[in-house]
Design a protein around this motif. Structure first.
Motif, PDB file in Angstrom:
ATOM      1  N   ILE A  25       4.560   7.923  -5.678  1.00 13.02           N
ATOM      2  CA  ILE A  25       4.150   7.244  -4.452  1.00 13.02           C
ATOM      3  C   ILE A  25       5.408   6.777  -3.720  1.00 13.02           C
ATOM      4  N   TYR A  26       5.494   7.125  -2.450  1.00 11.75           N
ATOM      5  CA  TYR A  26       6.564   6.638  -1.574  1.00 11.75           C
ATOM      6  C   TYR A  26       5.907   5.857  -0.444  1.00 11.75           C
ATOM      7  N   ARG A  27       6.323   4.611  -0.255  1.00 16.20           N
ATOM      8  CA  ARG A  27       5.748   3.759   0.788  1.00 16.20           C
ATOM      9  C   ARG A  27       6.883   3.164   1.620  1.00 16.20           C
ATOM     10  N   SER A  28       6.774   3.277   2.933  1.00 21.04           N
ATOM     11  CA  SER A  28       7.790   2.679   3.801  1.00 21.04           C
ATOM     12  C   SER A  28       7.123   1.798   4.849  1.00 21.04           C
ATOM     13  N   ASP A  29       7.673   0.619   5.005  1.00 13.53           N
ATOM     14  CA  ASP A  29       7.226  -0.329   6.027  1.00 13.53           C
ATOM     15  C   ASP A  29       8.346  -0.395   7.062  1.00 13.53           C
ATOM     16  N   GLU A  30       8.119   0.224   8.220  1.00 15.64           N
ATOM     17  CA  GLU A  30       9.191   0.408   9.191  1.00 15.64           C
ATOM     18  C   GLU A  30       8.916  -0.331  10.494  1.00 15.64           C
ATOM     19  N   GLN A  31       9.994  -0.807  11.082  1.00 18.81           N
ATOM     20  CA  GLN A  31       9.953  -1.360  12.433  1.00 18.81           C
ATOM     21  C   GLN A  31      11.073  -0.677  13.212  1.00 18.81           C
ATOM     22  N   GLN A  32      10.737  -0.045  14.324  1.00 16.64           N
ATOM     23  CA  GLN A  32      11.715   0.706  15.101  1.00 16.64           C
ATOM     24  C   GLN A  32      11.629   0.312  16.572  1.00 16.64           C
ATOM     25  N   THR A  33      12.798   0.194  17.193  1.00 22.53           N
ATOM     26  CA  THR A  33      12.864  -0.051  18.626  1.00 22.53           C
ATOM     27  C   THR A  33      13.756   1.015  19.249  1.00 22.53           C
ATOM     28  N   ARG A  34      13.155   1.776  20.163  1.00 26.31           N
ATOM     29  CA  ARG A  34      13.875   2.866  20.822  1.00 26.31           C
ATOM     30  C   ARG A  34      14.351   2.402  22.204  1.00 26.31           C
ATOM     31  N   TYR A  35      15.545   2.829  22.580  1.00 27.31           N
ATOM     32  CA  TYR A  35      16.060   2.503  23.908  1.00 27.31           C
ATOM     33  C   TYR A  35      16.695   3.745  24.527  1.00 27.31           C
ATOM     34  N   ALA A  36      16.658   3.822  25.862  1.00 28.48           N
ATOM     35  CA  ALA A  36      17.215   4.962  26.583  1.00 28.48           C
ATOM     36  C   ALA A  36      17.590   4.531  27.991  1.00 28.48           C
ATOM     37  N   GLN A  37      18.665   5.145  28.511  1.00 30.47           N
ATOM     38  CA  GLN A  37      19.124   4.839  29.868  1.00 30.47           C
ATOM     39  C   GLN A  37      19.269   3.321  30.081  1.00 30.47           C
ATOM     40  N   ASN A  38      19.823   2.650  29.040  1.00 29.83           N
ATOM     41  CA  ASN A  38      20.154   1.224  29.108  1.00 29.83           C
ATOM     42  C   ASN A  38      18.944   0.291  29.176  1.00 29.83           C
ATOM     43  N   MET A  39      17.818   0.739  28.617  1.00 25.73           N
ATOM     44  CA  MET A  39      16.656  -0.157  28.563  1.00 25.73           C
ATOM     45  C   MET A  39      15.782   0.194  27.359  1.00 25.73           C
ATOM     46  N   LYS A  48       3.809   3.718   6.104  1.00 25.70           N
ATOM     47  CA  LYS A  48       3.567   5.135   5.836  1.00 25.70           C
ATOM     48  C   LYS A  48       3.560   5.379   4.330  1.00 25.70           C
ATOM     49  N   TYR A  49       2.680   6.277   3.906  1.00 20.80           N
ATOM     50  CA  TYR A  49       2.608   6.664   2.496  1.00 20.80           C
ATOM     51  C   TYR A  49       2.893   8.157   2.355  1.00 20.80           C
ATOM     52  N   ALA A  50       3.576   8.487   1.294  1.00 19.89           N
ATOM     53  CA  ALA A  50       3.740   9.883   0.884  1.00 19.89           C
ATOM     54  C   ALA A  50       3.415   9.929  -0.605  1.00 19.89           C
ATOM     55  N   VAL A  51       2.335  10.598  -0.959  1.00 19.31           N
ATOM     56  CA  VAL A  51       1.827  10.604  -2.338  1.00 19.31           C
ATOM     57  C   VAL A  51       1.864  12.039  -2.854  1.00 19.31           C
ATOM     58  N   ARG A  52       2.354  12.198  -4.077  1.00 23.24           N
ATOM     59  CA  ARG A  52       2.490  13.550  -4.634  1.00 23.24           C
ATOM     60  C   ARG A  52       2.051  13.586  -6.085  1.00 23.24           C
ATOM     61  N   THR A 148      11.454   0.138   1.689  1.00 26.66           N
ATOM     62  CA  THR A 148      10.880   1.307   1.031  1.00 26.66           C
ATOM     63  C   THR A 148      10.538   0.993  -0.421  1.00 26.66           C
ATOM     64  N   ASP A 149       9.363   1.436  -0.868  1.00 22.28           N
ATOM     65  CA  ASP A 149       8.952   1.314  -2.273  1.00 22.28           C
ATOM     66  C   ASP A 149       8.742   2.705  -2.848  1.00 22.28           C
ATOM     67  N   PHE A 150       9.201   2.911  -4.082  1.00 20.72           N
ATOM     68  CA  PHE A 150       9.029   4.204  -4.743  1.00 20.72           C
ATOM     69  C   PHE A 150       8.514   3.964  -6.158  1.00 20.72           C
ATOM     70  N   TYR A 151       7.464   4.698  -6.509  1.00 18.25           N
ATOM     71  CA  TYR A 151       6.830   4.523  -7.823  1.00 18.25           C
ATOM     72  C   TYR A 151       6.624   5.892  -8.461  1.00 18.25           C
ATOM     73  N   MET A 152       6.810   5.940  -9.790  1.00 16.47           N
ATOM     74  CA  MET A 152       6.592   7.189 -10.521  1.00 16.47           C
ATOM     75  C   MET A 152       5.935   6.890 -11.854  1.00 16.47           C
ATOM     76  N   LYS A 153       4.934   7.697 -12.211  1.00 14.20           N
ATOM     77  CA  LYS A 153       4.225   7.544 -13.484  1.00 14.20           C
ATOM     78  C   LYS A 153       3.923   8.938 -14.028  1.00 14.20           C
ATOM     79  N   THR A 154       4.159   9.140 -15.317  1.00 14.16           N
ATOM     80  CA  THR A 154       3.871  10.438 -15.931  1.00 14.16           C
ATOM     81  C   THR A 154       2.885  10.275 -17.087  1.00 14.16           C
ATOM     82  N   LYS A 155       2.283  11.386 -17.482  1.00 12.48           N
ATOM     83  CA  LYS A 155       1.352  11.369 -18.601  1.00 12.48           C
ATOM     84  C   LYS A 155       2.065  11.044 -19.903  1.00 12.48           C
ATOM     85  N   ASN A 156       3.351  11.374 -19.967  1.00  6.86           N
ATOM     86  CA  ASN A 156       4.119  11.157 -21.204  1.00  6.86           C
ATOM     87  C   ASN A 156       4.735   9.765 -21.311  1.00  6.86           C
ATOM     88  N   GLY A 157       4.393   8.871 -20.377  1.00  2.98           N
ATOM     89  CA  GLY A 157       4.773   7.478 -20.575  1.00  2.98           C
ATOM     90  C   GLY A 157       5.843   6.919 -19.668  1.00  2.98           C
TER      91      GLY A 157
END
Length: 427
Positions: A25-39, A48-52, A148-157
């Motif tokens: 499990i990959y989880r990101s809590d993001e805050q972004q501010t975009r600027y262009a042409q001086n404003m 966002k989650y990314a689960v595999r 960002t949070d990252f978690y991993m778990k396997t059947k083998n422990g």
């Protein structure tokens, strides 16, 4: 987040019928501010989650991805991964999932960054916009704060959890005519982001694009500023695989324990390096450790994943962060060390020329200065380099103070003699 992740892991354990599995499990809590042409043009925030899930029946493997922890989505992911595995051909390099192991503690979250808010992000934007207006230029970019949070778990422990913080700004300044230059930096701790330093750098690069004089290809003494160092030596990591070396494909073949690099060059991964994050475990369940990959020019270790490590009966490893050790030399001292040379801000369009030779090619960007007798004289046009990476390290004359370029990368400025430029450009 650990409880939420463990709840999902228990659901996988209950419903997955495969012989083996690894759950991520990959989880990101993001805050972004975009600027262009001086404003400021856009504010964005969210999780966002990314689960595999990777599964195996014997040595027949399958994988599926989703972006949700809802049980119905987890069920669909399990079914998809298992169906793929049943239909797949056997994997000759398959190894069982990682077993329970001791994972080192990692201090990867800065409370300063976690507490940072819109006021801090706007302060950065105001500073760079004010500067651009003074330069009669336009600035565009993106300020990002991320946990960002990252978690991993396997059947083998195996079970691992890590959180990390990231604050950064990527900006481009242009006159909307002929000059355009970029500076990008991110850090673990917001207190280590110095907007005044980034403004000074982007101004230097912007000025270096003013009426560059023609210069021919050849060998030059070069001062590589940290961004150029990072982009150049990043390609070394592409060749840093033990299996590739043992198969005779890369220049590292048969070089472990030998003085392959220059004595002033050391590259390492360190879990408790000040100001840096370090992944406590890899994506295939290898616990991190401090590793000297290259020490005083001697190649000590190469990256070895669990599959190849099992084959050669070695300990697996991975790159938890990247540190190139520096020194104390200033840019002024470097300019006085040699009669003349070039100050390189950045490289791009870097490509592999020969894996067997460790040779790459690429272009300079963001302006070049020509210096002579300890003083910058003028800017020059861009150049194309062709360079064997380890040979360049043998020509290091001086090293500057290390700088954090991203939360897990720290590199210095370098003075390198006889850097090879194979061609010139018209810009």
């Amino acid at each position: 987040m650990m409880k939420e992740f463990q709840k999902a892991a228990k659901f996988i354990e209950k419903n997955c019928t495969a012989d083996d599995y690894s759950f991520f499990i990959y989880r990101s809590d993001e805050q972004q501010t975009r600027y262009a042409q001086n404003m400021i043009t856009q504010n964005m925030s969210g999780v966002k989650y990314a689960v595999r899930l990777s599964v195996a029946y014997g040595n027949k493997t399958g994988m599926a991805r989703i972006n949700s922890l809802k049980e119905e989505d987890l069920l669909n992911m399990i079914e998809t991964a298992q169906n793929i595995a049943k239909l797949n051909k056997p994997d000759p390099e398959y190894v069982p999932s990682a077993k329970k192991t001791k994972i080192p503690k990692a201090d990867n979250v800065s409370e300063n960054t976690a507490k940072a808010g819109m006021k801090d992000m706007v302060a950065v934007i105001k500073a760079v916009v004010d500067n651009a207006e003074k330069k009669k230029a336009f600035i565009s970019g993106l300020v990002t704060k991320k946990i960002t949070d990252f978690y991993m778990k396997t059947k083998n422990g195996f079970e691992g959890f890590d959180s990390s913080s990231d604050f950064g700004n990527s900006m481009t300044m242009a006159d909307n005519k002929t000059k355009e230059t970029k500076v990008s930096r991110s850090v673990k701790d917001i207190k280590d982001y110095k907007v005044k330093d980034e403004i000074k750098l982007i101004n230097s690069q912007f000025d270096a694009l003013t009426k560059p004089k023609k210069i021919e290809a050849g060998q030059y003494n070069v001062i590589l500023r940290p961004q150029a160092v990072l982009n150049f030596f990043s390609f070394l990591l592409y060749f840093f695989d033990r299996k590739t070396a043992d198969y005779g494909i890369s220049a590292m073949a048969g070089q472990i324990g030998k003085n392959m690099f220059g004595k002033k060059f050391s590259l390492l991964s360190k879990l408790d390096e000040a100001g840096l994050t370090a992944g406590p475990f890899s994506g295939d369940g290898v616990a991190a450790k401090n590793i000297d990959w290259i020490k005083d020019g001697v190649l000590k270790e190469l990256v070895t994943d669990r599959s190849y490590a099992a084959k050669i009966k070695a300990d697996p490893n991975f790159i938890s962060n990247v540190i190139i050790r520096g020194g104390k030399a200033t840019e002024e001292e470097m300019m006085k060390k040699v009669k003349n040379g070039l100050i390189i801000n950045n490289f791009w369009y870097i490509r592999n020329v020969s894996t067997r030779k460790n040779e790459i090619t690429g272009l300079t960007r963001d302006g070049i200065y020509y210096f002579e007798n300890g003083e910058i004289k003028h800017s020059v046009n861009n150049l194309r380099f062709n360079q064997v990476i380890h040979e360049a390290t043998k020509n290091i004359l001086l090293l500057g103070v290390e700088e954090n370029m991203s939360p897990n990368v720290k590199v210095p400025t370098m003075l390198i003699k006889d850097f090879n430029f194979a061609d010139t450009t018209t810009f």
